[in-house]
Write a protein that holds these residues in place. Structure first.
Motif, mmCIF file in Angstrom:
data_model
loop_
_atom_site.group_PDB
_atom_site.id
_atom_site.type_symbol
_atom_site.label_atom_id
_atom_site.label_comp_id
_atom_site.label_asym_id
_atom_site.label_seq_id
_atom_site.Cartn_x
_atom_site.Cartn_y
_atom_site.Cartn_z
ATOM 1 N N UNK A 52 120.241 172.233 112.516
ATOM 2 C CA UNK A 52 119.756 171.339 111.458
ATOM 3 C C UNK A 52 118.379 170.777 111.769
ATOM 4 N N UNK A 53 117.817 171.190 112.897
ATOM 5 C CA UNK A 53 116.495 170.697 113.268
ATOM 6 C C UNK A 53 115.599 171.867 113.678
ATOM 7 N N UNK A 54 114.309 171.633 113.612
ATOM 8 C CA UNK A 54 113.362 172.645 114.115
ATOM 9 C C UNK A 54 113.593 172.840 115.599
ATOM 10 N N UNK A 55 113.579 174.123 116.007
ATOM 11 C CA UNK A 55 113.859 174.436 117.417
ATOM 12 C C UNK A 55 112.742 175.323 117.983
ATOM 13 N N UNK A 56 112.437 175.051 119.236
ATOM 14 C CA UNK A 56 111.458 175.893 119.956
ATOM 15 C C UNK A 56 112.088 176.356 121.246
ATOM 16 N N UNK A 57 112.110 177.661 121.406
ATOM 17 C CA UNK A 57 112.718 178.230 122.624
ATOM 18 C C UNK A 57 111.921 179.482 123.053
ATOM 19 N N UNK A 58 112.144 179.887 124.309
ATOM 20 C CA UNK A 58 111.506 181.093 124.863
ATOM 21 C C UNK A 58 112.421 182.284 124.657
ATOM 22 N N UNK A 59 111.856 183.325 124.126
ATOM 23 C CA UNK A 59 112.575 184.597 123.998
ATOM 24 C C UNK A 59 112.053 185.522 125.107
ATOM 25 N N UNK A 60 112.929 186.087 125.899
ATOM 26 C CA UNK A 60 112.538 186.918 127.067
ATOM 27 C C UNK A 60 113.114 188.324 126.935
ATOM 28 N N UNK A 61 112.268 189.297 127.369
ATOM 29 C CA UNK A 61 112.702 190.707 127.443
ATOM 30 C C UNK A 61 112.801 191.066 128.908
ATOM 31 N N UNK A 62 114.012 191.449 129.301
ATOM 32 C CA UNK A 62 114.243 191.823 130.689
ATOM 33 C C UNK A 62 114.613 193.316 130.748
ATOM 34 N N UNK A 82 111.213 177.770 115.258
ATOM 35 C CA UNK A 82 111.831 178.138 113.974
ATOM 36 C C UNK A 82 112.356 176.878 113.311
ATOM 37 N N UNK A 83 112.016 176.632 112.078
ATOM 38 C CA UNK A 83 112.534 175.468 111.325
ATOM 39 C C UNK A 83 114.012 175.627 111.063
ATOM 40 N N UNK A 84 114.637 174.507 110.725
ATOM 41 C CA UNK A 84 116.076 174.520 110.472
ATOM 42 C C UNK A 84 116.384 175.453 109.317
#
Length: 593
Positions: A52-62, A82-84
């Motif tokens: 329900x909230x804007x979220x910021x996270x790291x996307x990793x390719x392993x 990414x916005x909610x």
């Protein structure tokens, strides 16, 4: 770890807005199943914010090499906001230098401590890689022949590629390869696991026998080899010998040692020839390299004159010459003596001087011959003498023969008709010949015979002879019995009388007889005689001899160059200018028009 330069280290994010790790979800993952080593690997993600909230996270390719999934490396990361309730596309890129060719397993995770949310595999293809193999089958060649250098190229990479193959031969043997020594250069386009052969033809005609280095090069490989150019089979002639002296008729054996100085086996003809004959003798010889054999060839010396003769014994590559002195007797016949006129029943005496001009004593059969069949070639009929002479020794050989007009004599001599004959005395080497007229016995005393009407006639020395008397004396026939061609010639003899002093009718020869008997012209007895068919110079000689048989020019049907010159200019033909000679020759030809 097998991942080229390596992956990215994990690190903290610098996002201002955070959310629970479960707020962002990976909805789709798209990537290539295989990638070339010079291309980047791209992983496309679709990420949704389920919170329900804007979220910021790291996307990793392993990524990890297949079979080593326990030690993955992070090779690409990206901070995603990414916005909610929204979704976004994320692209993770792995540069070519980060990955070596091979099979890899990848995993994508959201957040640094989260478990992978998506996994898969990808192949980094092996680039076009060319293996070079020297497939030359035979690097040994005989000089003058052509040979081939072959190189096989195989693409062991995973996809098609181009490769250049260059084949060079160090023809000047200086240890270096110049542009002029490139014998073939080809560019190949090969798919994975495809092979192709490059072939270079080497022409050895201008290469000396020896060893030559060659090189096959590509962009990343080199192969070398040695080309052996061999000397062809070359047959040398050595130690040639022959007898220094030999008697004519013996076999001259010429011998020599023949050696193959070439580098290969071969076959050649050993030929014996002489500058004295058109005959040659050959023998085929086969030899291995450095092998020798002795060849002896015999030459017939029967037809060689005494003296020194050169013999050459040779092969295609070499010749040696030796001299052989042939010794022989040589019997020269000269000084022929015999009757110009023979009366039937008389004994004819013939003789000639025979000299051995050779250099050894010899024995030969000396023959008396007479042309009894009118073919202008006197035949032997058993009248001969065996004569032995030392060098430079001479002897006079004499024959006494009784000729008849019938075949009743016990002496082995054919009967003769009343006509003119060519006779001669012959050795095996030379001859001497002359002509003889055979007359009836009554003509010797000038007393009669019979003509066709039965009236008595006579042949006198000064008076004119009749046509019958001439044909009787010359041919033993009456005038009406001879051919029209003979009649024509007899008529001219009759018109030209009186004959020169001392000549009887039987001794007077026609132009045809003079041309055949004295000058050897190809005039057959019984054929129509064409005087103009003789060479122009011979015509003058025959005409001069014919005219000399008569006391006057009365009745002369043909005037020679000399006669025309004296009639017109008062001098001989030889004394005239060129223009006057031309006038005389023109007038001469007009007589036959």
């Amino acid at each position: 770890m097998g991942l080229g330069i390596g992956g990215f280290a994990d690190g903290p994010t610098d996002a201002d807005t955070t959310a629970g790790e479960a707020d962002l979800e990976i909805r789709t993952v798209n990537t290539q199943t295989e990638v070339r080593p010079d291309e980047p690997l791209q992983v496309q993600l679709r990420i949704a914010n389920v919170g329900s909230r804007t979220a910021t996270q790291e996307v990793a390719l392993r990524m990890s090499e297949s079979g080593d999934e326990q030690s993955p490396e992070t090779v690409a990361t990206k901070q995603v906001e990414v916005s909610a309730s929204e979704s976004t596309n994320v692209s993770l890129v792995v540069e070519p230098e980060q990955l070596n060719p091979g099979e890899y397993t990848y995993a994508v995770a959201v957040g640094q401590s989260s478990s992978p949310k998506a996994t898969g595999s990808v192949s980094v293809l092996t680039p076009p890689t060319f293996e070079l193999a020297d497939t030359t089958e035979n690097a040994t060649v005989v000089r003058g022949a052509n040979t081939s250098i072959r190189a096989k190229m195989t693409n062991v990479g995973a996809y098609r590629g181009l490769q250049t193959v260059r084949i060079e031969v160090d023809t000047d043997q200086n240890g270096q390869y110049s542009g002029t020594e490139t014998v073939n250069e080809s560019v190949f386009s090969l798919a994975s696991d495809q092979s192709q052969t490059s072939t270079a033809t080497v022409h050895t005609a201008d290469m000396d026998p020896g060893r030559y280095q060659y090189r096959i090069t590509t962009e990343n490989a080199t192969a070398t080899g040695t080309l052996l150019v061999q000397q062809p089979a070359t047959f040398q002639v050595q130690n040639t010998t022959a007898p220094a002296n030999i008697t004519a008729g013996e076999i001259a054996n010429v011998s020599a040692v023949i050696e193959n100085v070439g580098g290969v086996s071969g076959t050649d003809n050993v030929t014996l020839s002489s500058d004295s004959t058109n005959t040659s003798y050959s023998r085929s010889v086969s030899l291995a390299p450095n092998e020798t054999t002795t060849v002896s060839i015999g030459a017939n010396t029967t037809n060689l004159n005494h003296g020194t003769h050169n013999y050459s014994l040779g092969t295609d590559a070499d010749t040696d010459t030796v001299s052989v002195t042939v010794h022989d007797s040589h019997f020269e016949v000269a000084g022929l003596v015999g009757p110009n006129v023979l009366y039937v029943g008389d004994t004819a005496v013939f003789s000639a001087e025979v000299t051995n001009t050779g250099d050894i004593t010899g024995t030969q059969t000396i023959q008396h011959r007479i042309d009894s069949d009118d073919d202008d070639r006197p035949e032997a009929y058993g009248v001969d003498r065996n004569v032995t002479l030392a060098p430079n020794e001479s002897t006079r050989v004499r024959f006494e023969i009784e000729y008849t007009v019938t075949d009743t004599t016990e002496y082995p001599v054919e009967p003769l008709s009343l006509q003119t004959y060519v006779y001669g005395i012959y050795s095996q080497d030379t001859r001497s010949s002359n002509a003889m007229s055979v007359k009836p016995s009554w003509a010797k005393d000038g007393n009669g015979g019979s003509d066709s009407s039965g009236d008595s006639t006579s042949v006198s020395d000064g008076d004119r002879a009749s046509l019958d008397e001439i044909t009787q004396d010359k041919y033993g026939l009456y005038y009406h019995e001879v051919s029209s061609e003979t009649k024509h010639q007899v008529e001219e003899i009759h018109e030209r009388q009186p004959f020169s002093d001392g000549l009887a009718a039987a001794e007077v020869r026609t132009r045809e007889e003079i041309a055949r008997e004295k000058y050897g012209a190809d005039v057959k007895v019984g054929e129509n005689f064409d005087f103009t068919g003789l060479g122009i110079e011979l015509q003058q000689k025959v005409e001069a001899d014919f005219d000399a048989q008569f006391q006057t020019e009365s009745g002369d049907r043909i005037e020679s160059w000399d006669e025309l010159a004296r009639d017109r200019y008062g001098t001989s033909y030889d004394n005239l200018s060129d223009s006057r000679r031309a006038n005389v020759r023109s007038t001469y030809q007009d007589q036959f028009e």
